[in-house]
Design a protein around this motif. Sequence first.
Motif, PDB file in Angstrom:
ATOM      1  N   TRP A 107     -14.335   2.452   1.770  1.00  0.00           N
ATOM      2  CA  TRP A 107     -13.596   3.565   2.363  1.00  0.00           C
ATOM      3  C   TRP A 107     -12.102   3.262   2.464  1.00  0.00           C
ATOM      4  O   TRP A 107     -11.312   4.153   2.749  1.00  0.00           O
ATOM      5  N   ARG A 108     -11.723   2.009   2.217  1.00  0.00           N
ATOM      6  CA  ARG A 108     -10.301   1.695   2.148  1.00  0.00           C
ATOM      7  C   ARG A 108      -9.704   2.045   0.786  1.00  0.00           C
ATOM      8  O   ARG A 108      -8.491   1.953   0.603  1.00  0.00           O
ATOM      9  N   GLU A 109     -10.559   2.413  -0.143  1.00  0.00           N
ATOM     10  CA  GLU A 109     -10.108   2.747  -1.494  1.00  0.00           C
ATOM     11  C   GLU A 109     -10.039   4.254  -1.713  1.00  0.00           C
ATOM     12  O   GLU A 109      -9.866   4.705  -2.839  1.00  0.00           O
ATOM     13  N   THR A 110     -10.189   5.035  -0.663  1.00  0.00           N
ATOM     14  CA  THR A 110     -10.169   6.490  -0.786  1.00  0.00           C
ATOM     15  C   THR A 110      -9.255   7.097   0.263  1.00  0.00           C
ATOM     16  O   THR A 110      -9.005   6.494   1.309  1.00  0.00           O
ATOM     17  N   THR A 111      -8.759   8.288  -0.048  1.00  0.00           N
ATOM     18  CA  THR A 111      -8.024   9.072   0.955  1.00  0.00           C
ATOM     19  C   THR A 111      -8.738  10.394   1.208  1.00  0.00           C
ATOM     20  O   THR A 111      -8.141  11.314   1.784  1.00  0.00           O
ATOM     21  N   ASP A 112      -9.981  10.497   0.794  1.00  0.00           N
ATOM     22  CA  ASP A 112     -10.786  11.697   1.015  1.00  0.00           C
ATOM     23  C   ASP A 112     -11.166  11.773   2.497  1.00  0.00           C
ATOM     24  O   ASP A 112     -11.864  10.885   2.999  1.00  0.00           O
ATOM     25  N   PRO A 113     -10.729  12.806   3.227  1.00  0.00           N
ATOM     26  CA  PRO A 113     -10.997  12.853   4.670  1.00  0.00           C
ATOM     27  C   PRO A 113     -12.493  12.904   4.993  1.00  0.00           C
ATOM     28  O   PRO A 113     -12.912  12.379   6.024  1.00  0.00           O
ATOM     29  N   TYR A 114     -13.274  13.520   4.122  1.00  0.00           N
ATOM     30  CA  TYR A 114     -14.720  13.567   4.351  1.00  0.00           C
ATOM     31  C   TYR A 114     -15.314  12.163   4.283  1.00  0.00           C
ATOM     32  O   TYR A 114     -16.058  11.741   5.177  1.00  0.00           O
ATOM     33  N   GLU A 115     -14.994  11.428   3.237  1.00  0.00           N
ATOM     34  CA  GLU A 115     -15.530  10.078   3.085  1.00  0.00           C
ATOM     35  C   GLU A 115     -15.076   9.170   4.220  1.00  0.00           C
ATOM     36  O   GLU A 115     -15.831   8.323   4.709  1.00  0.00           O
ATOM     37  N   ILE A 116     -13.839   9.348   4.655  1.00  0.00           N
ATOM     38  CA  ILE A 116     -13.317   8.518   5.750  1.00  0.00           C
ATOM     39  C   ILE A 116     -13.968   8.898   7.070  1.00  0.00           C
ATOM     40  O   ILE A 116     -14.326   8.014   7.872  1.00  0.00           O
ATOM     41  N   LEU A 117     -14.171  10.192   7.311  1.00  0.00           N
ATOM     42  CA  LEU A 117     -14.842  10.604   8.546  1.00  0.00           C
ATOM     43  C   LEU A 117     -16.261  10.025   8.604  1.00  0.00           C
ATOM     44  O   LEU A 117     -16.686   9.531   9.655  1.00  0.00           O
ATOM     45  N   VAL A 118     -16.980  10.065   7.487  1.00  0.00           N
ATOM     46  CA  VAL A 118     -18.336   9.493   7.464  1.00  0.00           C
ATOM     47  C   VAL A 118     -18.278   8.011   7.818  1.00  0.00           C
ATOM     48  O   VAL A 118     -19.067   7.520   8.639  1.00  0.00           O
ATOM     49  N   SER A 119     -17.341   7.276   7.252  1.00  0.00           N
ATOM     50  CA  SER A 119     -17.250   5.840   7.538  1.00  0.00           C
ATOM     51  C   SER A 119     -16.906   5.588   9.001  1.00  0.00           C
ATOM     52  O   SER A 119     -17.446   4.671   9.634  1.00  0.00           O
ATOM     53  N   GLU A 120     -16.009   6.400   9.562  1.00  0.00           N
ATOM     54  CA  GLU A 120     -15.607   6.196  10.952  1.00  0.00           C
ATOM     55  C   GLU A 120     -16.756   6.495  11.915  1.00  0.00           C
ATOM     56  O   GLU A 120     -16.967   5.757  12.890  1.00  0.00           O
ATOM     57  N   VAL A 121     -17.503   7.555  11.665  1.00  0.00           N
ATOM     58  CA  VAL A 121     -18.617   7.888  12.544  1.00  0.00           C
ATOM     59  C   VAL A 121     -19.708   6.824  12.431  1.00  0.00           C
ATOM     60  O   VAL A 121     -20.281   6.395  13.442  1.00  0.00           O
ATOM     61  N   MET A 122     -19.985   6.358  11.228  1.00  0.00           N
ATOM     62  CA  MET A 122     -20.988   5.306  11.050  1.00  0.00           C
ATOM     63  C   MET A 122     -20.581   3.996  11.712  1.00  0.00           C
ATOM     64  O   MET A 122     -21.417   3.249  12.211  1.00  0.00           O
ATOM     65  N   SER A 123     -19.286   3.715  11.727  1.00  0.00           N
ATOM     66  CA  SER A 123     -18.802   2.429  12.231  1.00  0.00           C
ATOM     67  C   SER A 123     -18.761   2.343  13.752  1.00  0.00           C
ATOM     68  O   SER A 123     -18.517   1.261  14.296  1.00  0.00           O
ATOM     69  N   GLN A 124     -19.011   3.444  14.427  1.00  0.00           N
ATOM     70  CA  GLN A 124     -18.850   3.453  15.878  1.00  0.00           C
ATOM     71  C   GLN A 124     -19.808   2.506  16.590  1.00  0.00           C
ATOM     72  O   GLN A 124     -19.509   2.027  17.674  1.00  0.00           O
ATOM     73  N   GLN A 125     -20.947   2.229  16.017  1.00  0.00           N
ATOM     74  CA  GLN A 125     -21.895   1.352  16.706  1.00  0.00           C
ATOM     75  C   GLN A 125     -22.592   0.403  15.732  1.00  0.00           C
ATOM     76  O   GLN A 125     -23.669  -0.115  16.025  1.00  0.00           O
ATOM     77  N   THR A 126     -21.995   0.175  14.580  1.00  0.00           N
ATOM     78  CA  THR A 126     -22.624  -0.625  13.549  1.00  0.00           C
ATOM     79  C   THR A 126     -21.594  -1.563  12.927  1.00  0.00           C
ATOM     80  O   THR A 126     -20.450  -1.165  12.699  1.00  0.00           O
ATOM     81  N   GLN A 127     -21.990  -2.805  12.643  1.00  0.00           N
ATOM     82  CA  GLN A 127     -21.098  -3.751  12.002  1.00  0.00           C
ATOM     83  C   GLN A 127     -20.698  -3.235  10.624  1.00  0.00           C
ATOM     84  O   GLN A 127     -21.503  -2.661   9.892  1.00  0.00           O
ATOM     85  N   LEU A 128     -19.431  -3.477  10.257  1.00  0.00           N
ATOM     86  CA  LEU A 128     -18.899  -2.901   9.024  1.00  0.00           C
ATOM     87  C   LEU A 128     -19.677  -3.329   7.785  1.00  0.00           C
ATOM     88  O   LEU A 128     -19.874  -2.531   6.865  1.00  0.00           O
ATOM     89  N   ASP A 129     -20.124  -4.571   7.736  1.00  0.00           N
ATOM     90  CA  ASP A 129     -20.872  -5.031   6.561  1.00  0.00           C
ATOM     91  C   ASP A 129     -22.149  -4.224   6.368  1.00  0.00           C
ATOM     92  O   ASP A 129     -22.580  -3.988   5.233  1.00  0.00           O
ATOM     93  N   ARG A 130     -22.768  -3.798   7.468  1.00  0.00           N
ATOM     94  CA  ARG A 130     -23.996  -3.015   7.385  1.00  0.00           C
ATOM     95  C   ARG A 130     -23.706  -1.558   7.050  1.00  0.00           C
ATOM     96  O   ARG A 130     -24.577  -0.853   6.529  1.00  0.00           O
TER      97      ARG A 130
END
Length: 311
Positions: free
Chosen positions: A32-55
């Motif tokens: 997600w650091r390789e994109t500027t697509d707001p949809y893809e970034i929003l998905v990554s941010e919501v997923m990362s709220q309670q999960t380790q980044l590697d997972r």
Amino acid sequence: MTDGDAPAFKEAAAVRDALTSWYEADHRAFPWRETTDPYEILVSEVMSQQTQLDRVVDAWRSFLDRWPTVEALAAADRAAVVSFWTDFSLGYNNRAKYLHNAAGRIVDGEVDGVDAGEWPRDPEGLSELKGVGPYTANAVASFAFDNGDAVVDTNVKRVLYRAFDVDDDDAAFEAAASELMPEGESRVWNNAIMELGGVACGKTPRCDEAGCPWREWCHAYRTGDFTAPDVPEQPDFEGSRRQMRGRVISALTEYDELALDDLGPRVRVDYAPDGSYGRAWLRDLVSDLADDGLVDAVDRNDEETVVRLRK
């Protein structure tokens, strides 16, 4: 900020350049650091709220394989989205519902000031999406549109507290983060400072191992005190090389210069010139600090080595 004027902030330009150069030279590779697509970034941010980044990586890729666009997610059955969330153990299922709802609002044009299918480009507009709090809104604005404010999360607070002795107060952290962030560069800056907190300045710091770019200015590195708001007790680094380096810097901050045999006892109480922790050991430690641009070691005519902080 202690005394209202942290000395490092007088060198804010150098502090900024050191961090961004460190980040751009090498950082963890998340897709997600390789994109500027707001949809893809929003998905990554919501997923990362309670999960380790590697997972999150596998879950993020699988999610986008199934629903590659915001339109695809909006058209999906909400139960299928929730089921996906459960299958990947991504935490509270409400986050899946909110993400699905946000996609629908974007597609249907239910966000003030933007057309159907378009995204708001600032934190205020993104905050209108259900389940998107101030932090997530700011992250999406930063990473998708380079239009965010300085991110202040737990990691960033830890970094600012340790590096610049910022008071443990939300307003103080916000002010310090905002002062440091280069104007109009929220994407690289917020990525960089969060990387610093994740890689070099975690609960147990890895200052030297990770090549922390702020050691020259860091209050914790100078004093050896690595407590922080989320680290109430000193991390386990007693006797470590990192601790000894910090003691060298602390001693040299107090004195203009010190000969090796005067510096040694201030670094280790068991210092003995010809012992295991003696001149050879201390020379090696000082050499590391000199290579990092933190100290100078000068050999005088009588073969005495004098150490001082590099100006």
